[in-house]
Design a protein around this motif. Sequence first.
Motif, mmCIF file in Angstrom:
data_model
loop_
_atom_site.group_PDB
_atom_site.id
_atom_site.type_symbol
_atom_site.label_atom_id
_atom_site.label_comp_id
_atom_site.label_asym_id
_atom_site.label_seq_id
_atom_site.Cartn_x
_atom_site.Cartn_y
_atom_site.Cartn_z
ATOM 1 N N SER A 6 0.933 -1.166 0.109
ATOM 2 C CA SER A 6 0.106 -0.040 -0.061
ATOM 3 C C SER A 6 0.933 1.362 -0.120
ATOM 4 C CB SER A 6 -0.956 -0.130 1.283
ATOM 5 O OG SER A 6 0.013 0.045 2.404
ATOM 6 N N PHE A 7 0.142 2.501 -0.194
ATOM 7 C CA PHE A 7 0.991 3.670 -0.257
ATOM 8 C C PHE A 7 -0.163 4.557 0.102
ATOM 9 C CE2 PHE A 7 -0.197 3.717 -4.732
ATOM 10 C CZ PHE A 7 -0.778 4.891 -4.843
ATOM 11 N N ASP A 8 0.168 5.935 0.698
ATOM 12 C CA ASP A 8 -0.677 6.771 0.983
ATOM 13 C C ASP A 8 -0.553 7.973 0.101
ATOM 14 O OD1 ASP A 8 -1.884 5.437 3.022
ATOM 15 O OD2 ASP A 8 -0.334 6.432 4.323
ATOM 16 N N ILE A 9 -1.715 8.880 -0.452
ATOM 17 C CA ILE A 9 -1.671 9.951 -1.324
ATOM 18 C C ILE A 9 -1.931 10.988 -0.221
ATOM 19 C CG2 ILE A 9 -2.749 10.954 -3.322
ATOM 20 C CD1 ILE A 9 -3.516 8.086 -4.206
ATOM 21 N N LYS A 121 -6.747 -4.056 -10.040
ATOM 22 C CA LYS A 121 -7.021 -4.680 -8.830
ATOM 23 C C LYS A 121 -6.246 -3.954 -7.870
ATOM 24 C CE LYS A 121 -8.029 -9.124 -10.889
ATOM 25 N NZ LYS A 121 -7.309 -10.590 -10.988
ATOM 26 N N VAL A 122 -6.879 -2.803 -7.288
ATOM 27 C CA VAL A 122 -6.632 -2.045 -6.121
ATOM 28 C C VAL A 122 -7.709 -1.514 -5.458
ATOM 29 C CG1 VAL A 122 -4.152 -1.316 -7.506
ATOM 30 C CG2 VAL A 122 -6.252 -0.008 -7.775
ATOM 31 N N GLN A 123 -7.514 -1.325 -4.451
ATOM 32 C CA GLN A 123 -8.445 -0.453 -3.400
ATOM 33 C C GLN A 123 -7.995 0.837 -3.051
ATOM 34 O OE1 GLN A 123 -7.351 -3.793 -2.448
ATOM 35 N NE2 GLN A 123 -8.911 -4.666 -3.760
ATOM 36 N N ALA A 124 -8.867 1.773 -3.281
ATOM 37 C CA ALA A 124 -8.593 3.124 -2.687
ATOM 38 C C ALA A 124 -9.504 3.582 -1.521
ATOM 39 C CB ALA A 124 -8.824 4.146 -3.797
ATOM 40 N N GLN A 125 -8.873 3.748 -0.365
ATOM 41 C CA GLN A 125 -9.825 4.006 0.899
ATOM 42 C C GLN A 125 -9.743 5.652 1.234
ATOM 43 O OE1 GLN A 125 -7.938 0.946 3.581
ATOM 44 N NE2 GLN A 125 -9.961 1.162 4.412
ATOM 45 N N ILE A 126 -10.503 6.214 1.411
ATOM 46 C CA ILE A 126 -10.498 7.633 1.973
ATOM 47 C C ILE A 126 -10.150 7.651 3.370
ATOM 48 C CG2 ILE A 126 -11.564 9.990 2.242
ATOM 49 C CD1 ILE A 126 -13.000 9.203 -0.540
ATOM 50 N N MET A 127 -9.099 8.420 3.913
ATOM 51 C CA MET A 127 -8.983 8.366 5.254
ATOM 52 C C MET A 127 -8.586 9.582 5.578
ATOM 53 S SD MET A 127 -6.509 4.909 5.445
ATOM 54 C CE MET A 127 -6.671 4.551 7.145
ATOM 55 N N ASP A 128 -9.704 10.390 6.222
ATOM 56 C CA ASP A 128 -9.532 11.814 6.612
ATOM 57 C C ASP A 128 -8.881 12.789 5.567
ATOM 58 O OD1 ASP A 128 -10.579 11.472 9.248
ATOM 59 O OD2 ASP A 128 -8.788 10.699 10.021
ATOM 60 N N ASP A 129 -7.820 12.939 5.592
ATOM 61 C CA ASP A 129 -7.267 14.015 4.686
ATOM 62 C C ASP A 129 -6.100 13.246 3.782
ATOM 63 O OD1 ASP A 129 -5.036 13.857 6.488
ATOM 64 O OD2 ASP A 129 -4.681 15.942 6.373
ATOM 65 N N LYS A 130 -6.174 11.982 3.648
ATOM 66 C CA LYS A 130 -5.566 11.424 2.637
ATOM 67 C C LYS A 130 -6.276 10.083 2.140
ATOM 68 C CE LYS A 130 -3.540 8.274 6.307
ATOM 69 N NZ LYS A 130 -2.260 8.112 7.206
ATOM 70 N N VAL A 131 -5.595 9.537 1.062
ATOM 71 C CA VAL A 131 -6.135 8.263 0.394
ATOM 72 C C VAL A 131 -5.117 7.120 0.563
ATOM 73 C CG1 VAL A 131 -7.049 7.461 -1.828
ATOM 74 C CG2 VAL A 131 -7.740 9.783 -1.152
ATOM 75 N N ARG A 132 -5.550 6.254 0.956
ATOM 76 C CA ARG A 132 -4.758 4.869 1.035
ATOM 77 C C ARG A 132 -4.882 4.098 -0.141
ATOM 78 N NH1 ARG A 132 -3.133 2.758 6.398
ATOM 79 N NH2 ARG A 132 -1.760 4.440 6.188
ATOM 80 N N VAL A 133 -3.883 3.600 -1.002
ATOM 81 C CA VAL A 133 -4.171 2.691 -1.937
ATOM 82 C C VAL A 133 -3.454 1.375 -1.704
ATOM 83 C CG1 VAL A 133 -3.891 2.224 -4.539
ATOM 84 C CG2 VAL A 133 -4.280 4.585 -3.480
ATOM 85 N N SER A 134 -4.227 0.213 -1.851
ATOM 86 C CA SER A 134 -3.573 -1.118 -1.416
ATOM 87 C C SER A 134 -3.793 -1.983 -2.695
ATOM 88 C CB SER A 134 -4.047 -1.681 -0.022
ATOM 89 O OG SER A 134 -5.635 -1.786 -0.138
ATOM 90 N N GLN A 158 1.393 13.838 -3.095
ATOM 91 C CA GLN A 158 2.694 13.252 -2.758
ATOM 92 C C GLN A 158 2.429 11.901 -2.360
ATOM 93 O OE1 GLN A 158 2.536 16.085 -0.420
ATOM 94 N NE2 GLN A 158 3.113 17.535 -1.789
ATOM 95 N N PHE A 159 3.119 11.039 -2.425
ATOM 96 C CA PHE A 159 3.047 9.562 -2.409
ATOM 97 C C PHE A 159 4.063 9.167 -1.304
ATOM 98 C CE2 PHE A 159 2.370 10.751 -6.868
ATOM 99 C CZ PHE A 159 1.000 10.539 -7.153
ATOM 100 N N ILE A 160 3.282 8.735 -0.177
ATOM 101 C CA ILE A 160 4.229 8.299 1.064
ATOM 102 C C ILE A 160 3.866 6.826 1.262
ATOM 103 C CG2 ILE A 160 4.500 10.630 1.689
ATOM 104 C CD1 ILE A 160 2.309 10.314 3.606
ATOM 105 N N ASN A 161 4.594 6.445 2.330
ATOM 106 C CA ASN A 161 4.426 5.248 3.172
ATOM 107 C C ASN A 161 4.150 3.975 1.932
ATOM 108 O OD1 ASN A 161 4.697 6.473 5.339
ATOM 109 N ND2 ASN A 161 2.461 6.697 5.694
ATOM 110 N N LEU A 162 5.062 3.796 1.191
ATOM 111 C CA LEU A 162 5.140 2.832 0.025
ATOM 112 C C LEU A 162 5.586 1.432 0.681
ATOM 113 C CD1 LEU A 162 4.231 1.798 -2.736
ATOM 114 C CD2 LEU A 162 6.452 2.445 -3.634
ATOM 115 N N ARG A 163 4.649 0.643 0.865
ATOM 116 C CA ARG A 163 5.325 -0.651 1.525
ATOM 117 C C ARG A 163 4.589 -1.951 0.741
ATOM 118 N NH1 ARG A 163 1.605 1.221 6.201
ATOM 119 N NH2 ARG A 163 2.977 2.984 7.063
#
Length: 163
Positions: A6-9, A121-134, A158-163
């Motif tokens: 996953s990563f966060d936008i 085949k990705v999921q995008a979740q809205i989490m407060d002020d960011k979007v997590r894509v897994s 910006q794209f952060i926390n790429l795991r």
Amino acid sequence: MAKDSSFDIVSEVDMQEMDNAVNQAMKEISQRYDFKGSSAQIVLEKDSLKLNAEDDYKIKAMVDILKGKMIKRNISTKCLNPGKIDNASGGNLKQNIEIQKGLSKEKAKEVASYIKDLKLKVQAQIMDDKVRVSAPKKDDLQIVIQNLKSKDFDIDLQFINLR
């Protein structure tokens, strides 16, 4: 089975760099010939900039100088949301410029729906002020990042926390 990657936008502004850009812009304004004897100033507050000058030309010149300093410090000018130019005391003009931090709900929904429209085949979740894509595959995440970089959302992503 392996865990999803996953990563966060996000849309963030480094306020220390913004402070440095404002200080550099004020230094240049104080040394420019067309600003000699002027009371022009830029004040950085928590999430906004306050500009004050004698006329419309000087306000616009100050914004241009500030944007140049921001670009040199790798701060996107898309984070600036200028307000209208109003009258201030002493015959001066003022302008408030909001500094956008985080993704608004509307922008987050726009980004998430764009990711969904990619048909990966990705999921995008809205989490407060960011979007997590897994996704199960990191390659799919890389494709998402490339597509998001190529599309203009009128904000700096910006794209952060790429795991």
